[in-house]
Write a protein that holds these residues in place. Structure first.
Motif, PDB file in Angstrom:
ATOM      1  N   SER A   1     -12.972   3.815  -3.608  1.00  0.00           N
ATOM      2  CA  SER A   1     -11.982   4.825  -3.974  1.00  0.00           C
ATOM      3  C   SER A   1     -12.240   6.112  -3.187  1.00  0.00           C
ATOM      4  CB  SER A   1     -12.051   5.108  -5.478  1.00  0.00           C
ATOM      5  OG  SER A   1     -13.339   5.583  -5.837  1.00  0.00           O
ATOM      6  N   SER A   2     -11.362   7.069  -3.345  1.00  0.00           N
ATOM      7  CA  SER A   2     -11.495   8.406  -2.745  1.00  0.00           C
ATOM      8  C   SER A   2     -11.499   8.388  -1.227  1.00  0.00           C
ATOM      9  CB  SER A   2     -12.764   9.108  -3.264  1.00  0.00           C
ATOM     10  OG  SER A   2     -12.738   9.220  -4.663  1.00  0.00           O
ATOM     11  N   LEU A   3     -10.756   7.450  -0.631  1.00  0.00           N
ATOM     12  CA  LEU A   3     -10.671   7.396   0.825  1.00  0.00           C
ATOM     13  C   LEU A   3      -9.609   8.357   1.380  1.00  0.00           C
ATOM     14  CD1 LEU A   3     -10.992   3.597   1.679  1.00  0.00           C
ATOM     15  CD2 LEU A   3     -12.674   5.399   2.025  1.00  0.00           C
ATOM     16  N   GLY A   4      -8.715   8.807   0.518  1.00  0.00           N
ATOM     17  CA  GLY A   4      -7.692   9.736   0.975  1.00  0.00           C
ATOM     18  C   GLY A   4      -6.317   9.134   1.136  1.00  0.00           C
ATOM     19  N   LYS A   5      -5.911   8.251   0.208  1.00  0.00           N
ATOM     20  CA  LYS A   5      -4.553   7.692   0.287  1.00  0.00           C
ATOM     21  C   LYS A   5      -3.503   8.782   0.183  1.00  0.00           C
ATOM     22  CE  LYS A   5      -4.628   4.701  -3.077  1.00  0.00           C
ATOM     23  NZ  LYS A   5      -5.998   4.905  -3.604  1.00  0.00           N
ATOM     24  N   GLY A   6      -3.755   9.744  -0.709  1.00  0.00           N
ATOM     25  CA  GLY A   6      -2.787  10.822  -0.893  1.00  0.00           C
ATOM     26  C   GLY A   6      -2.611  11.644   0.366  1.00  0.00           C
TER      27      GLY A   6
END
Length: 541
Positions: free
Chosen positions: A13-18
């Protein structure tokens, strides 16, 4: 006819999809297309409004009063497209709607199931409230393989089939970890993540690979071979020194070109001049200032994501780098710690809930007022500044907020009634916590000749709110007699919106959240003015 891009995430998680969705939106806009961005969150909460910032980061609020994921802030900051409540949905909202329909008998006695009822509701959300935008970019929260996200993956699989390849694209964001002992990037986690995605019927059209090191040709060829896509559809996403360099970085890697090719769209090269100008200012500032942010959640900066970005925007507007000292408000409740504010050029006290650290915030407001240091109080930060003035200027020693007990006098109290869109909203002390605050955009009337009237350059503004306690207007005259000016009020004059201290270099408190409307290409005027005051302060020190 709107084309849909679905962005999923894998490996961790927290890879920066947003951020990826926001940057892609900016690139498509730069090619002349219109975009809409949406977030589908798999948690069972109805919204993040009652979730701890330590769990979820900040709560982003839209003009129409939705409490949403912080990624919607990225969407607005990169595209300038105003988000609406119809751009954010959670599993909790989906199930709430389905259960309400079942209770009404809308399903005519049918057994209510994940397929088709839940997936149909998700597809209904994805396709709703669109006005023929060229692209709708939908980010699916969570990580592929999580049980919570399965209904969303099934819904976008179905929708991809219904739309066809000419109107749908699947982009998968993964991580290529670097093993230092082997001296190489590893593609296997990404291969397994894509295999997991394929197992639910989704073949990604584009792989966006986060990495600390460049992806060589062999690794790119291997990913394309084992993940069943073209080599030029494997896009590397290297770390950058500022998030505003991401659109340019992704363009140079060919992301927007691959998307346009997939949809068989012929366009000229995107105009990225604005992003180049922003990143150049960030990288080559004319000076720097230090802002002390005295808050409650300072150990997790995502709790103040929009605030942190708005400070950067204020720096961009003034051509300076903004260094932020994140200071836990509780330390200022102890003797001798206010000296940590000695070297800052401005003090900002942000919003928050709960009593912890409030006395420290009051101490910081007093320090700023007495030492003539620029002060910016937002939401609770404004309330603390008013309480400080009541105690130390008006002599009301017991002044406080009813949020934290039974103060005498209650300078800040629970809002029980206000007007929204010509309708009266009412709340009580026993109301549910979720969705019961004064949420969304409300107008405020600014006093002529005030500092804020000068900053905004207009007499009436619209700003976004998120609070359930309000400064008691009955103490307005008493506080104004001792030097606190109520320079912004609701149109009916009942709700204080802005206070300032005349004669102070820059001392302003606002009940709303101006950081939510700031953008790198359109910095919020309050942050622009605050950082300008900090620059002036730095010249005096």
């Amino acid at each position: 006819m709107t084309r849909f891009i679905f962005i999923t995430g894998g490996v961790v998680s927290s890879l920066g999809k947003g951020l990826a969705a926001a940057a892609l939106g900016a690139l498509l806009q730069a090619r002349g297309f219109t975009v809409r961005l949406r977030k589908l969150d798999p948690y069972l909460n109805v919204d993040p409004g009652t979730m701890s910032p330590y769990q979820h980061g900040e709560v982003y609020v839209t003009d129409d009063g939705a409490e949403t994921d912080l990624d919607l802030g990225h969407y607005e900051r990169f595209t300038g497209v105003t988000s609406r409540s119809s751009d954010s949905v959670s599993t909790g909202q989906i199930y709430s709607r389905i259960i309400a329909r079942e209770r009404r008998g809308d399903y005519l006695g049918a057994t209510v199931q994940v397929i088709p009822h839940v997936t149909d509701a998700i597809k209904e959300f994805i396709r709703s409230d669109l006005v023929d935008e060229d692209f709708c970019i939908c980010e699916i929260g969570g990580t592929v393989g999580d049980i919570e996200s399965l209904p969303f993956l099934e819904a976008i699989r179905q929708l991809g089939n219904e739309l066809g390849r000419s109107r749908s694209l699947f982009m998968h964001l993964t991580l290529l970890p670097y093993i230092s002992s082997a001296g190489e990037l590893k593609t296997k986690p990404t291969q397994h993540s894509v295999k997991e995605l394929q197992s639910v019927g989704i073949q990604p059209d584009v792989l966006l690979c986060r990495s600390e090191y460049p992806i060589d040709k062999d690794a790119r060829r291997k990913l394309a071979l084992f993940c069943n896509l073209r080599e030029d559809a494997v896009i590397q996403a290297l770390d950058v020194d500022t998030i505003y360099a991401v659109p340019r970085a992704y363009h140079e890697e060919g992301m927007d070109a691959v998307v346009c090719r997939h949809f068989e769209l012929e366009t000229g090269a995107p105009d990225l001049t604005i992003w180049d100008r922003i990143t150049d200012t960030v990288r080559h500032p004319d000076g720097e200032v230090t802002i002390g942010v005295v808050g409650k959640y300072t150990s997790l900066i995502d709790a103040y994501k929009s605030l942190a970005e708005a400070l950067i925007h204020g720096g961009i507007a003034n051509g300076v780098r903004v260094n932020v000292n994140w200071l836990d408000a509780e330390i200022f409740e102890q003797e001798g710690h206010l000296q940590q504010l000695e070297g800052v050029h401005g003090i900002l006290v942000p919003g928050g809930f709960g009593e912890r650290g409030t006395e420290g915030k009051i101490a910081a407001a007093r320090f700023a007022r007495e030492r003539k240091v620029p002060y910016f109080g937002i939401c609770l930060g404004m309330q603390m500044a008013v309480i400080e003035a009541a105690r130390h200027l008006a002599g009301l020693e017991g002044a406080g907020s009813s949020e934290f007990g039974l103060p005498n006098p209650p300078i800040v109290g629970l809002m029980t009634e206000w007007t929204k869109e010509n309708q009266v909203e009412r709340r009580g002390a026993d109301s549910d916590l979720g969705g019961t605050m004064r949420l969304g955009a409300y107008p405020a009337v600014l006093a002529r000749g005030s500092k804020v009237h000068e900053i905004y350059g207009m007499g009436e503004i619209q700003e976004r709110h998120r609070h359930r306690y309000e400064v008691n207007v009955n103490y307005k005259d008493e506080l104004e007699r001792v030097g606190l000016h109520f320079s912004g009020l609701s149109p009916d004059g009942e709700l204080p919106e802005i206070v300032e201290v005349p004669g102070h270099p820059w001392f302003i408190g606002v009940q709303f959240h101006p950081e939510l409307k700031s953008k790198p290409f359109a910095p919020h005027p309050l942050f622009t003015s605050f950082i300008r005051a900090a620059v002036e302060q730095s010249r005096l020190m």
